[in-house]
Scaffold this motif. Structure first.
Motif, short mmCIF file in Angstrom:
data_model
loop_
_atom_site.label_atom_id
_atom_site.label_comp_id
_atom_site.label_asym_id
_atom_site.label_seq_id
_atom_site.Cartn_x
_atom_site.Cartn_y
_atom_site.Cartn_z
N ASP A 76 44.98 41.85 29.52
CA ASP A 76 44.77 40.53 30.12
C ASP A 76 45.87 39.98 31.02
N ILE A 77 46.87 40.77 31.39
CA ILE A 77 47.87 40.31 32.36
C ILE A 77 47.80 41.26 33.55
N PRO A 78 47.43 40.76 34.72
CA PRO A 78 47.26 41.63 35.88
C PRO A 78 48.54 42.40 36.23
N ALA A 79 48.34 43.67 36.55
CA ALA A 79 49.40 44.55 37.02
C ALA A 79 48.83 45.34 38.19
N PRO A 80 49.65 45.63 39.18
CA PRO A 80 49.13 46.28 40.39
C PRO A 80 48.76 47.74 40.18
N ALA A 81 47.90 48.20 41.07
CA ALA A 81 47.54 49.61 41.19
C ALA A 81 47.76 49.98 42.65
N PRO A 82 47.78 51.25 42.98
CA PRO A 82 48.00 51.65 44.38
C PRO A 82 46.90 51.12 45.29
N ALA A 83 47.22 51.01 46.56
CA ALA A 83 46.23 50.60 47.56
C ALA A 83 45.03 51.52 47.48
N GLY A 84 43.86 50.94 47.55
CA GLY A 84 42.63 51.71 47.51
C GLY A 84 42.07 51.92 46.11
N ILE A 85 42.84 51.56 45.08
CA ILE A 85 42.38 51.67 43.70
C ILE A 85 42.11 50.25 43.20
N ASN A 86 40.88 50.01 42.80
CA ASN A 86 40.50 48.68 42.31
C ASN A 86 40.51 48.70 40.79
N PRO A 87 41.55 48.15 40.15
CA PRO A 87 41.62 48.21 38.69
C PRO A 87 40.57 47.33 38.02
N TRP A 88 40.08 47.82 36.90
CA TRP A 88 39.20 47.06 36.04
C TRP A 88 40.09 46.24 35.13
N ARG A 89 39.87 44.93 35.09
CA ARG A 89 40.71 44.01 34.31
C ARG A 89 39.83 43.14 33.42
N GLY A 90 40.50 42.47 32.49
CA GLY A 90 39.81 41.49 31.66
C GLY A 90 39.59 41.97 30.24
N ALA A 91 38.88 41.16 29.50
CA ALA A 91 38.66 41.43 28.08
C ALA A 91 37.91 42.75 27.86
N GLU A 92 36.95 43.06 28.72
CA GLU A 92 36.20 44.32 28.55
C GLU A 92 37.09 45.53 28.80
N ALA A 93 38.04 45.42 29.73
CA ALA A 93 38.98 46.52 29.98
C ALA A 93 39.86 46.75 28.75
#
Length: 128
Positions: A76-93
């Motif tokens: 639940d705390i956003p952290a970056p991923a490389p350009a072009g990679i869309n990370p899945w975030r949130g409670a379900e992740a």
């Protein structure tokens, strides 16, 4: 240090130190529910959190594998991923990571046909 380009799968696993970490993720298990569909037979899933530190070399090794890459930003705390990679975030992740029984972040999964083929957990030092 020279960066690998388009590393073969075996090189990726050796780079990550497959077998050195004590992964709790069960090999052969299907992935828990997730939001993506995969057209690729093999893909890499990186499960990480905000407190993993600098993952630059890990991301580079994963991207150099030439396989499709999925990113799961858990806890639940956003952290970056490389350009072009869309990370899945949130409670379900986070639920996805916990259902996998991830023991440490980052965790890198080699997935084939929707099942965990290999898993690595722990601190990546970029040594090969």
């Amino acid at each position: 240090m020279t960066r690998m380009r388009h590393a073969p799968l075996l090189t990726l696993l050796l780079t990550l130190g497959a077998g050195q970490a004590d992964a709790r993720v069960r090999l052969g298990e299907p992935l828990p529910p997730h939001p993506w569909t995969s057209a690729a037979d093999r893909e890499v899933v990186v499960v990480y959190s905000h407190d993993c530190g600098d993952l630059g070399e890990l991301w580079q090794a994963v991207l150099d594998s030439g396989l499709p890459v999925r990113a799961v930003n858990a806890e639940d705390i956003p952290a970056p991923a490389p350009a072009g990679i869309n990370p899945w975030r949130g409670a379900e992740a986070t639920t996805f990571a916990r259902n996998l029984k991830v023991g440490a972040y980052p965790t890198v999964l080699l997935v084939q046909g929707g099942r965990v083929l290999n898993a690595w957990e722990g601190t990546f030092r970029g040594e090969w």
